[in-house]
Structures are given as structure tokens and as C-alpha cells.
Design a protein around this motif. Structure first.
Motif, short mmCIF file in Angstrom:
data_model
loop_
_atom_site.label_atom_id
_atom_site.label_comp_id
_atom_site.label_asym_id
_atom_site.label_seq_id
_atom_site.Cartn_x
_atom_site.Cartn_y
_atom_site.Cartn_z
N ARG A 1 0.84 -1.19 0.00
CA ARG A 1 0.00 0.00 0.00
C ARG A 1 0.88 1.25 0.00
O ARG A 1 1.96 1.26 0.59
CB ARG A 1 -0.95 0.02 1.20
CG ARG A 1 -0.30 -0.06 2.57
CD ARG A 1 -1.33 -0.33 3.66
NE ARG A 1 -0.73 -0.49 4.97
CZ ARG A 1 -0.70 0.45 5.91
NH1 ARG A 1 -1.22 1.65 5.65
NH2 ARG A 1 -0.16 0.23 7.08
N ARG B 1 0.61 5.75 -0.01
CA ARG B 1 -0.30 6.87 0.27
C ARG B 1 0.45 8.18 0.16
O ARG B 1 1.61 8.30 0.58
CB ARG B 1 -0.84 6.72 1.69
CG ARG B 1 -1.90 7.76 2.07
CD ARG B 1 -2.11 7.78 3.58
NE ARG B 1 -1.12 8.59 4.25
CZ ARG B 1 -0.54 8.28 5.41
NH1 ARG B 1 -0.84 7.16 6.00
NH2 ARG B 1 0.34 9.09 5.96
N ALA C 1 3.31 5.55 5.90
CA ALA C 1 2.24 4.96 6.69
C ALA C 1 2.02 5.60 8.05
O ALA C 1 1.21 5.13 8.83
CB ALA C 1 2.53 3.46 6.88
N ALA D 1 3.31 1.95 -3.14
CA ALA D 1 2.72 0.64 -2.86
C ALA D 1 3.62 -0.48 -3.34
O ALA D 1 3.82 -1.48 -2.64
CB ALA D 1 1.34 0.55 -3.53
N ALA E 1 -4.29 6.99 -2.64
CA ALA E 1 -3.83 5.74 -2.01
C ALA E 1 -4.04 4.61 -3.01
O ALA E 1 -5.09 4.54 -3.66
CB ALA E 1 -4.58 5.45 -0.72
N PHE F 1 -3.19 0.27 -3.73
CA PHE F 1 -2.90 -1.00 -3.08
C PHE F 1 -2.49 -2.04 -4.12
O PHE F 1 -3.00 -2.05 -5.24
CB PHE F 1 -4.13 -1.50 -2.31
CG PHE F 1 -4.68 -0.46 -1.38
CD1 PHE F 1 -4.20 -0.34 -0.10
CD2 PHE F 1 -5.65 0.43 -1.81
CE1 PHE F 1 -4.67 0.64 0.75
CE2 PHE F 1 -6.14 1.42 -0.97
CZ PHE F 1 -5.64 1.53 0.32
N ASP G 1 -6.58 2.70 3.77
CA ASP G 1 -5.21 2.71 4.25
C ASP G 1 -5.17 2.92 5.77
O ASP G 1 -4.37 2.29 6.48
CB ASP G 1 -4.42 3.81 3.55
CG ASP G 1 -2.94 3.77 3.90
OD1 ASP G 1 -2.21 2.93 3.34
OD2 ASP G 1 -2.52 4.57 4.77
#
Length: 410
Positions: A15, A17, A25, A81, A244, A246, A359
Motif C-alpha cells: 500500500r 499513500r 504509513a 505501494a 492511495a 494497493f 489505508d
């Protein structure tokens, strides 16, 4: 057959972001990340570190210099990601330089699915302004402002060849439309791996004026946390930007168990719709929320009592916040799970909001921690039980809603 009864699982391998909190994160914010836009309104804009990464990415390829900010945010989140799950190939430097590295996934049967409410907002407005002044536009105007160019550029940057690149728009649930499509394709064997998520860069004077015209924008300034979901009146909607993305894979529950491997699992995706005359409104009991939550729970093979926390859509509008909570009581009863929100940190990022909420849910599952708002609200209180399974909500104009269920499984 429910997902719980099937050996096939959807594994969230990575992931990435980008948001008002920067890259990565970490969800802690010791001070308000909001700033004041030239239009005089509080917004959740990217900080300097993230701006530098976007600028570097824009210069990484000659074709990227013309792309809309929404597209660049999606590409940057996708690279993060990929880096997080160590599936990259061809890297020439450290993770800190992900914006300029050649981060790519193994492209065999890789597909891309990206949601955005408005797509190329900035470039569209620029081209229109030039047309009003000069009466003409360049040939690139159309391809650079179609919604499809969001996913196609993410696919190009990821080194994808010969698979689908899909863009979705259903206002603020767009990212979950993208994830739902990815889950269906993976379960059907039409792809082995997906880059899926949402992106939005709506911080233009015109878009802010539209949000203000609806009468929902926060009256608070940037410093004292202007977006306050679950705090009641006044309405505290604040616009933000971010993305975001994934890395999703089709996996085997038996293989995970045999390996003793814990993994983040996307267990269920559900959608709801209510046909109202007002395309900005919703029913007082959140019927579309109820439909979406029940469908996601059914697909996950999960009872309401098994949900430990809900990451709310809750944009800080009194009517929207209240309707979602009525819907929650209809599904869960009076004893609600832990209620969580990240919009007080990020604002409402429209088509990216569902992905950013997901997320946040994965952060909670992995760390069992979450930040607490510095104002009176019903969200992000202390938890009394380990959080093992989370439901995430999203809703948008047009009467649509979407929910996902995620868990830490083996």
C-alpha cells in the motif's frame, strides 16, 4: 458461497499513500496539517516533502510534464505501494527516491483499476481558461483530461503490458468501485495482480467555490483542526487532496495457513444506491449505507458482531454524519463497534477518500493504534478489544455508497 468458505482470498500485498500527512504509513499529526488556500478557505494540501516528490516525478519522464496533478498523485502512490511490498524490479537507488526510481511490478497479467471523482481537474480548468481567452485548445487537451488517462498512466509507469487499465468515477465512493472491480477480476482469474485505489487533486478555486456554494464548508480556520467529523454542528467539511493505491493479489487461504503467514485480506466489497430526487442528499436513515454494509458483510461471510471497528465516511456534515450513524444502528444494533475517522487529518479527498480510509483501516489492523482528535467527537475513542476486522464506509453524490471489510488473516 461466501468468501470465508472459499480457499481463494484477496491479499493486500502493498500500500502507498500521499496526503496532507505526507508520504508513507505514519498517521500521527502533532499539529494541524491544514493550510489556507488562496481562496481564503482551509484545505488539506500536500506538505513540502510530498510536493518535492510530485515535482521529481513530473520530471522523471518527458511525457509526465504535461500530466494533471491527479494522475501524478496516483502514480506516486502506486510507486510507494510497489516499494512497500518489495515486488519492484529495476530499482536503481534507495526507497527514499521512489519518485525518480524505475519502480515497476512484474507485469505478467497485471491490471490497474483507479477511481477518481473529477479526474484531471487542474488541467481541464487550465485548458478551458485558455479556450475562453484564445478560442482554441491544443490537441492534447482531450486525451489529458479524459478520466481514462488516470489508470492508463499508472499502468504505463508500472510497466504493464497487455492487461486492463480501468478508471472509475462514482463521486466519493470511486476508489471502492475500483477495488470492487479488481476483486471481481482476481476471483474470476482474469488477472493475477492489481494496482487499485483512488486519487484526487481538487484544490482549485473553482472546485472550492462549488463546495462552498453547497453550504457545507467549515467556518473554522486552518490552525484549530477545521474538519471535525462526528462533532455535530456547524458543518465542518474541508476539501483535501491525495491518493492511495494497493497491490492486490489472488491467494490461497490454505497456503497462507500452511506457511504460517499473516496477511492483510480484503474480505468483502458491497455497494448500495438510493434513488433520491436530490443528487447531493441522502435519506435520514442512510439506506445506501445499509445496503452497502450488509452486502460487504455477506460477501465476507462475517456477522456484524465480528466487526471490531468501522472507519466512517463521516465528512463532518451534520446530516451526513447523522444518517451514517442511523444506518450503523440498523445494521449493528445499539452496541456499535469502535467508530474511527481520518478526515479530521486529511479533509475530504473526494474520489481518493475511500482509498485513504482503507489505508487508515490497515494501519489500525497492523499497529492496533490510532490518533485521537483534539475536539469533542464520537470518533477515535479508546478501544477495549484487539481490532482484527474492520469495515470501511464511503458514499457520494448521486445516492451511491460502498463498504469493504478487511482483516488480518492467516
Amino acid at each position: 458461497m461466501t468468501n470465508r468458505a472459499s480457499d481463494t482470498v484477496i491479499v493486500i500485498r502493498g500500500r502507498g499513500r500521499v496526503s496532507a500527512l505526507g508520504l508513507g504509513a505514519d498517521w500521527n499529526a502533532p499539529a494541524s496539517p491544514f493550510s489556507t488556500h488562496a481562496a481564503g478557505l482551509p484545505v488539506a494540501a500536500l506538505p513540502a516533502e510530498a510536493e518535492d516528490a510530485v515535482a521529481a516525478l513530473r520530471q522523471a519522464h518527458s511525457a509526465y510534464r504535461q500530466l494533471d496533478r491527479t494522475v501524478l498523485l496516483a502514480m506516486l502512490a502506486a510507486r510507494l505501494a510497489v516499494a512497500s511490498c518489495r515486488l519492484s524490479v529495476g530499482s536503481t537507488s534507495s526507497d527514499n527516491n521512489v519518485a525518480t526510481d524505475n519502480w515497476q511490478l512484474a507485469a505478467d497479467n497485471l491490471a490497474v483499476s483507479i477511481g477518481s471523482s473529477r479526474g484531471a481537474t487542474g488541467r481541464l480548468e487550465e485548458f478551458h481558461a485558455a479556450f475562453m481567452m484564445e478560442g482554441r485548445v491544443p490537441a492534447a487537451a482531450s486525451p489529458l483530461t479524459t478520466l481514462g488517462n488516470v489508470a492508463s498512466w499508472v499502468a504505463f509507469d508500472a510497466g504493464q503490458t497487455g492487461a486492463a487499465a480501468l478508471s472509475h468515477s462514482s463521486t466519493c465512493s470511486s476508489a471502492f468501485q475500483a477495488l470492487g472491480n479488481a476483486v471481481a477480476w482476481l476471483r474470476a482469474g482474469m488477472a493475477d495482480r492489481f494496482l487499485a485505489g483512488g486519487t484526487e487533486a481538487p484544490l482549485t478555486a473553482f472546485t472550492l467555490a462549488q463546495m462552498r456554494a453547497i453550504g457545507i464548508y467549515s467556518p473554522f480556520t486552518a490552525a484549530p483542526w477545521p474538519c471535525r467529523p462526528g462533532a455535530g454542528r456547524p458543518s465542518t467539511f474541508v476539501l483535501g487532496e491525495g491518493a492511495a493505491v494497493f497491490v492486490l493479489e489472488r491467494g490461497s487461504r490454505a497456503a497462507l495457513q500452511a506457511a504460517g503467514e499473516s496477511a492483510l485480506l480484503l474480505d468483502g466489497v458491497g455497494f448500495g444506491f438510493e434513488g433520491l430526487g436530490s443528487k447531493t442528499g441522502l435519506s435520514a436513515d442512510g439506506q445506501h449505507f445499509q445496503q452497502a454494509m450488509r452486502t460487504a458483510l455477506q460477501q465476507a461471510g462475517t456477522a456484524p458482531a465480528d466487526i471490531d471497528a468501522v472507519v466512517l465516511h463521516s465528512p463532518g456534515t451534520p446530516a451526513g454524519d447523522a444518517a451514517e450513524r442511523v444506518a450503523l444502528r440498523a445494521v449493528f444494533g445499539e452496541q456499535l463497534p469502535l467508530l474511527l475517522s481520518n478526515k479530521w487529518l486529511l479533509g475530504h479527498t473526494l474520489g481518493a477518500s475511500a482509498a485513504l480510509s482503507l489505508d487508515f483501516a490497515l494501519h489500525v489492523l497492523q499497529t492496533q493504534t490510532w490518533p485521537t482528535p483534539p475536539f469533542v467527537t464520537d470518533v477515535n475513542g479508546p478501544g477495549t478489544l484487539p481490532v482484527r476486522r474492520v469495515l470501511v464506509n464511503a458514499a457520494g453524490f448521486g445516492g451511491n455508497a460502498a463498504s469493504v471489510v478487511v482483516s488480518m488473516g492467516m
